[in-house]
Design an enzyme around this catalytic site. Structure first.
Site, PDB file in Angstrom:
ATOM      1  NE  ARG A 106      -3.848  -0.004   2.179  1.00 25.71           N
ATOM      2  CZ  ARG A 106      -3.924  -1.221   2.710  1.00 25.71           C
ATOM      3  NH1 ARG A 106      -3.027  -1.619   3.585  1.00 25.71           N
ATOM      4  NH2 ARG A 106      -4.875  -2.052   2.361  1.00 25.71           N
ATOM      5  CE1 TYR A 107       0.031   4.460   3.640  1.00 28.30           C
ATOM      6  CE2 TYR A 107       0.181   2.271   4.631  1.00 28.30           C
ATOM      7  CZ  TYR A 107      -0.469   3.494   4.501  1.00 28.30           C
ATOM      8  OH  TYR A 107      -1.612   3.733   5.201  1.00 28.30           O
ATOM      9  NE  ARG A 110       5.246   2.440   5.237  1.00 30.30           N
ATOM     10  CZ  ARG A 110       4.628   3.583   5.564  1.00 30.30           C
ATOM     11  NH1 ARG A 110       3.681   3.592   6.472  1.00 30.30           N
ATOM     12  NH2 ARG A 110       4.979   4.706   4.988  1.00 30.30           N
ATOM     13  CB  CYS A 119      -6.467 -15.049  14.887  1.00 27.95           C
ATOM     14  SG  CYS A 119      -6.285 -13.946  13.467  1.00 27.95           S
ATOM     15  CB  CYS A 123     -11.428  -9.359  16.982  1.00 28.62           C
ATOM     16  SG  CYS A 123      -9.934  -9.492  17.986  1.00 28.62           S
ATOM     17  CB  CYS A 126     -11.458  -9.226  12.533  1.00 32.55           C
ATOM     18  SG  CYS A 126     -10.006  -9.492  11.489  1.00 32.55           S
ATOM     19  NE  ARG A 128      -5.481  -8.184   6.577  1.00 32.75           N
ATOM     20  CZ  ARG A 128      -4.430  -7.674   7.210  1.00 32.75           C
ATOM     21  NH1 ARG A 128      -4.083  -8.134   8.397  1.00 32.75           N
ATOM     22  NH2 ARG A 128      -3.708  -6.717   6.650  1.00 32.75           N
ATOM     23  CG  ASP A 287     -10.569  -0.756   9.293  1.00 35.83           C
ATOM     24  OD1 ASP A 287     -10.409   0.405   8.889  1.00 35.83           O
ATOM     25  OD2 ASP A 287      -9.655  -1.435   9.808  1.00 35.83           O
ATOM     26  CG  ASP A 324      -6.491   1.648   6.760  1.00 32.39           C
ATOM     27  OD1 ASP A 324      -6.238   2.165   5.659  1.00 32.39           O
ATOM     28  OD2 ASP A 324      -5.853   0.697   7.232  1.00 32.39           O
ATOM     29  CE  LYS A 331      -3.159   1.607   9.725  1.00 32.41           C
ATOM     30  NZ  LYS A 331      -2.523   0.820   8.654  1.00 32.41           N
TER      31      LYS A 331
END
Length: 361
Positions: A106-107, A110, A119, A123, A126, A128, A287, A324, A331
């Protein structure tokens, strides 16, 4: 669901629910522990068909009532079946920004590396949630090699963020292989790892796991916690073990309705982080993943919460409040503003406007 009494956890040692060494995953286990109502069973089956559940023993022990700030994060709810018009399957555009399996770019400087989509807990908010699960997304050796080749070919990338899923759910051997491969890429200066494990499954932070993280590159760990009670003694011990290896630890959280959307709750979380030598890094606006609207806190409320904490908590405890941008646009900070519209004054921590002259502003 509304509960007002501490939950009763009947455990039948002959049933899966009686196995305290493994996470709770199934509707019957949740019912047996008093976490969900039997009458909600059919709706919860619909939820389970879409989204994974796992509540590890360490996190289960923190739940006082199913609708407390710990239970709300991990106990499935029929509310997840309500999809708001603005919600998206891939709310931050990971899929569109994935040039090879496991990589998100995305950047410019990085990239994310997602070696698995498993996981320690799942959550309910989440972003994702459509992808993660106990059977999901372990990159093959070929996929990993393709990801490493992709990174090697792009010298502009200076940092890799290991995420997922949760990288600390890998075996130490496989994690060691990934760390060695990343360390061998000359232009990678920084490796970052994002994890829930120290809070949710602290028993996984063994000496073998910590050995697997050894590198001569700058290495940072970012732990995810949303409430002060997640900093149990076991979690603090896991964090101390990480810190004794010279690994700096940052904290990230999501602003969540019913979990940390009050001044006392957010202050308690930030203070718990600093006390555990975890620097608050990001406070994320939720999100818009499917079925998460019941956790939504409007941005103006988030800004007001942070304004109320300015001057009340140490600057060490101050996170960057970020959004985001949906669609994969990155972000941006959305915290409160203190400079006046004319650019010649500021508000102090008590909200009083102070005029400043000369070249101060």
């Amino acid at each position: 669901m509304q509960y007002s009494q501490p939950m009763d956890r009947p455990v039948n040692p002959q049933s899966p629910a009686g196995d305290r060494a493994t996470p709770l995953r199934h509707r019957d286990d949740l019912i047996a522990h008093g976490l969900v109502r039997p009458e909600d069973g059919p709706l919860l089956d619909e939820v389970a068909a879409r989204y994974a559940t796992a509540i590890p023993p360490a996190f289960l022990s923190l739940i006082e009532t199913p609708d407390d700030p710990i239970g709300l994060q991990v106990i499935p709810s029929p509310a997840e079946l309500t999809i708001a018009p603005h919600e998206r399957v891939d709310p931050i555009g990971d899929d569109a920004l994935s040039p090879v399996p496991g990589i998100v770019h995305r950047y410019a400087d990085r990239a994310l590396l997602k070696p698995l989509l498993i996981c320690p807990l799942y959550c309910r908010f989440c972003f994702r949630r459509e992808h993660v699960g106990p059977e999901g997304g372990l990159l093959s050796d070929d996929d990993l090699n393709q990801a490493f080749d992709w990174l090697r070919a792009r010298p502009a990338i200076r940092e890799v963020i290991l995420t997922g899923g949760d990288p600390l759910m890998l075996s130490p051997r496989r994690l060691r292989r990934i760390m060695d491969a990343l360390t061998a890429i000359p232009h990678l200066e920084t490796i970052r790892l994002h994890s829930r494990v120290p809070m949710a499954a602290p028993d996984r932070m063994t000496s073998e796991m910590l050995d697997a993280l050894e590198t001569d590159r700058a290495f940072w760990m970012v732990v995810h916690a949303n409430h002060a009670r997640e900093f149990s003694e076991a979690a603090r011990a896991a964090l101390r073990a990480i810190q004794r290896r010279g690994i700096p630890v940052l904290g990230q959280s999501v602003l969540l309705r019913g979990v940390n959307d009050s001044v006392p709750a957010l202050e308690g979380l930030l203070r718990a982080m600093v006390t555990a030598r975890v620097k608050p890094y990001y406070l994320h606006q939720l999100d818009p993943a499917p079925g998460t609207a019941h956790f939504h806190v409007p941005i103006h409320e988030g800004r007001a919460l942070l304004e109320a904490l300015r001057g009340r908590v140490t600057g060490l405890a101050w996170p960057t409040y970020v959004l985001d941008i949906p669609g994969g646009h990155g972000k941006v900070p959305i915290g409160p503003d203190y400079i006046g519209p004319a650019g010649d004054s500021v508000r102090d921590p008590n909200g009083v406007r102070r005029t400043l002259g000369g070249d101060v502003l």
